[in-house]
Design an enzyme around this catalytic site. Sequence first.
Site, PDB file in Angstrom:
ATOM      1  N   ASP A  16      19.572  45.266   5.558  1.00  0.00           N
ATOM      2  CA  ASP A  16      19.219  43.965   5.911  1.00  0.00           C
ATOM      3  C   ASP A  16      18.524  43.266   6.873  1.00  0.00           C
ATOM      4  OD1 ASP A  16      21.391  43.245   7.600  1.00  0.00           O
ATOM      5  OD2 ASP A  16      22.727  42.977   6.067  1.00  0.00           O
ATOM      6  N   ASP A  51      20.831  48.625   9.427  1.00  0.00           N
ATOM      7  CA  ASP A  51      21.276  48.023   8.130  1.00  0.00           C
ATOM      8  C   ASP A  51      19.944  47.667   7.591  1.00  0.00           C
ATOM      9  OD1 ASP A  51      22.024  46.077   6.488  1.00  0.00           O
ATOM     10  OD2 ASP A  51      23.911  45.753   7.442  1.00  0.00           O
ATOM     11  N   HIS A 108      23.215  40.870  10.911  1.00  0.00           N
ATOM     12  CA  HIS A 108      24.391  40.381  11.383  1.00  0.00           C
ATOM     13  C   HIS A 108      24.738  41.267  12.746  1.00  0.00           C
ATOM     14  CE1 HIS A 108      23.787  40.066   6.721  1.00  0.00           C
ATOM     15  NE2 HIS A 108      24.186  39.110   7.104  1.00  0.00           N
ATOM     16  N   ASP A 118      28.213  41.974  13.315  1.00  0.00           N
ATOM     17  CA  ASP A 118      29.203  42.915  12.855  1.00  0.00           C
ATOM     18  C   ASP A 118      30.358  43.279  13.767  1.00  0.00           C
ATOM     19  OD1 ASP A 118      28.028  43.086  10.368  1.00  0.00           O
ATOM     20  OD2 ASP A 118      27.030  45.193  10.997  1.00  0.00           O
ATOM     21  N   HIS A 152      28.034  49.108   5.905  1.00  0.00           N
ATOM     22  CA  HIS A 152      28.115  49.376   7.438  1.00  0.00           C
ATOM     23  C   HIS A 152      29.313  49.648   7.829  1.00  0.00           C
ATOM     24  CE1 HIS A 152      24.813  48.296  10.691  1.00  0.00           C
ATOM     25  NE2 HIS A 152      25.509  49.430  10.821  1.00  0.00           N
ATOM     26  N   GLU A 176      23.556  50.323   3.636  1.00  0.00           N
ATOM     27  CA  GLU A 176      23.668  48.681   2.889  1.00  0.00           C
ATOM     28  C   GLU A 176      22.483  48.718   2.016  1.00  0.00           C
ATOM     29  OE1 GLU A 176      26.037  46.713   2.669  1.00  0.00           O
ATOM     30  OE2 GLU A 176      27.020  46.890   4.641  1.00  0.00           O
ATOM     31  N   ASP A 208      20.143  44.846  12.632  1.00  0.00           N
ATOM     32  CA  ASP A 208      21.039  44.362  11.587  1.00  0.00           C
ATOM     33  C   ASP A 208      20.515  42.828  11.794  1.00  0.00           C
ATOM     34  OD1 ASP A 208      23.008  43.415   9.864  1.00  0.00           O
ATOM     35  OD2 ASP A 208      24.396  44.986  10.674  1.00  0.00           O
ATOM     36  N   HIS A 259      32.879  45.851   6.744  1.00  0.00           N
ATOM     37  CA  HIS A 259      31.403  46.243   7.216  1.00  0.00           C
ATOM     38  C   HIS A 259      30.945  45.072   8.241  1.00  0.00           C
ATOM     39  CE1 HIS A 259      29.085  43.648   4.041  1.00  0.00           C
ATOM     40  NE2 HIS A 259      29.907  42.942   4.737  1.00  0.00           N
TER      41      HIS A 259
END
Length: 305
Positions: free
Chosen positions: A234, A232, A130, A132, A105, A277, A128, A145
């Site tokens: 994830d 992303d 997360h 970030d 990312h 990712e 995402d 990332h």
Amino acid sequence: MKKQPGRRISIIGVPLDLGAGRSGACMGPSAIRCAGVVERLEQIGCFVVDEGDLAVKNCYASSAQQPKSKLKHLDEIVKVNGELSTKIYEAVTAGYFPLVLGGDHSIAIGTLAGLRRMGGEYGLIWFDAHTDVNTAETTPTGNIHGMSLAVALGYGDPRLTAIGGGIAFFKPEHTVIVGARSIDPGERKFLKKLGVRVFTTRDIERLGIAKVIERALEIAAGGTDGIHLSLDLDGLDPRDAPGVSTPVPGGLSFRESLLAMELIFDAGVAVSAEFVEVNPTLDLRNKTARVAVDLIGALFGEKIT
């Protein structure tokens, strides 16, 4: 984007995994291509130009010797993202929708820098697990990332914020995070200070994905010239997308994510996107790359019926 058969798409691969804490995401662009992304887009009626991959030094050498810096592999990440920002600017100037395939990312730094060079004002939907928004002061790992959204908002190492000219950073009031469920303490303070809207998985369970995307679009697209989607893999639950570098249980289902893409297409406001990712070394028979292709298809108007 709505009802635009023959949309011109520029695919740009960025085989970079130096921004992550483990290797493998550098093979993501190849995996997504092998899963049939070009063919899928052409079936929808899009005109696709695959620009190939940017050159990345030491793609697999995540433990290579680096100059002393708290931020890991800073030199190469700055170089690659600078080149990516130019590719994005050229694609948009030529009338193409840039579709970036990652890679980790950290490549969002270059994508968003290139979009900013167009002038105008854009919103951002960050899909995402997360957020970030770490910086050198808050990062627990040094992995870039986990800093890319902070950089897009104008915060972080000067070498990163300077990419693309360091101008016209994204505004917090037009930035939305969807699907977050792993947020570092420093990130919580940062997001609260800036007022970035975060829809956690709890919000999605409570409101439903349709309402969340409706609100996200209101925030990101209201009063802007369009939105960028940074997705992303994830953000999805690992049961649906196992091949990611930093999986977090309890994510969005495949169907929820597909609906989110369909709703963004219906809004007709997306001007660029990246899918990042995908890590084939952790995947099961390229399942996550195939999920990425399904989501890309939905983003460009593919429907079940």
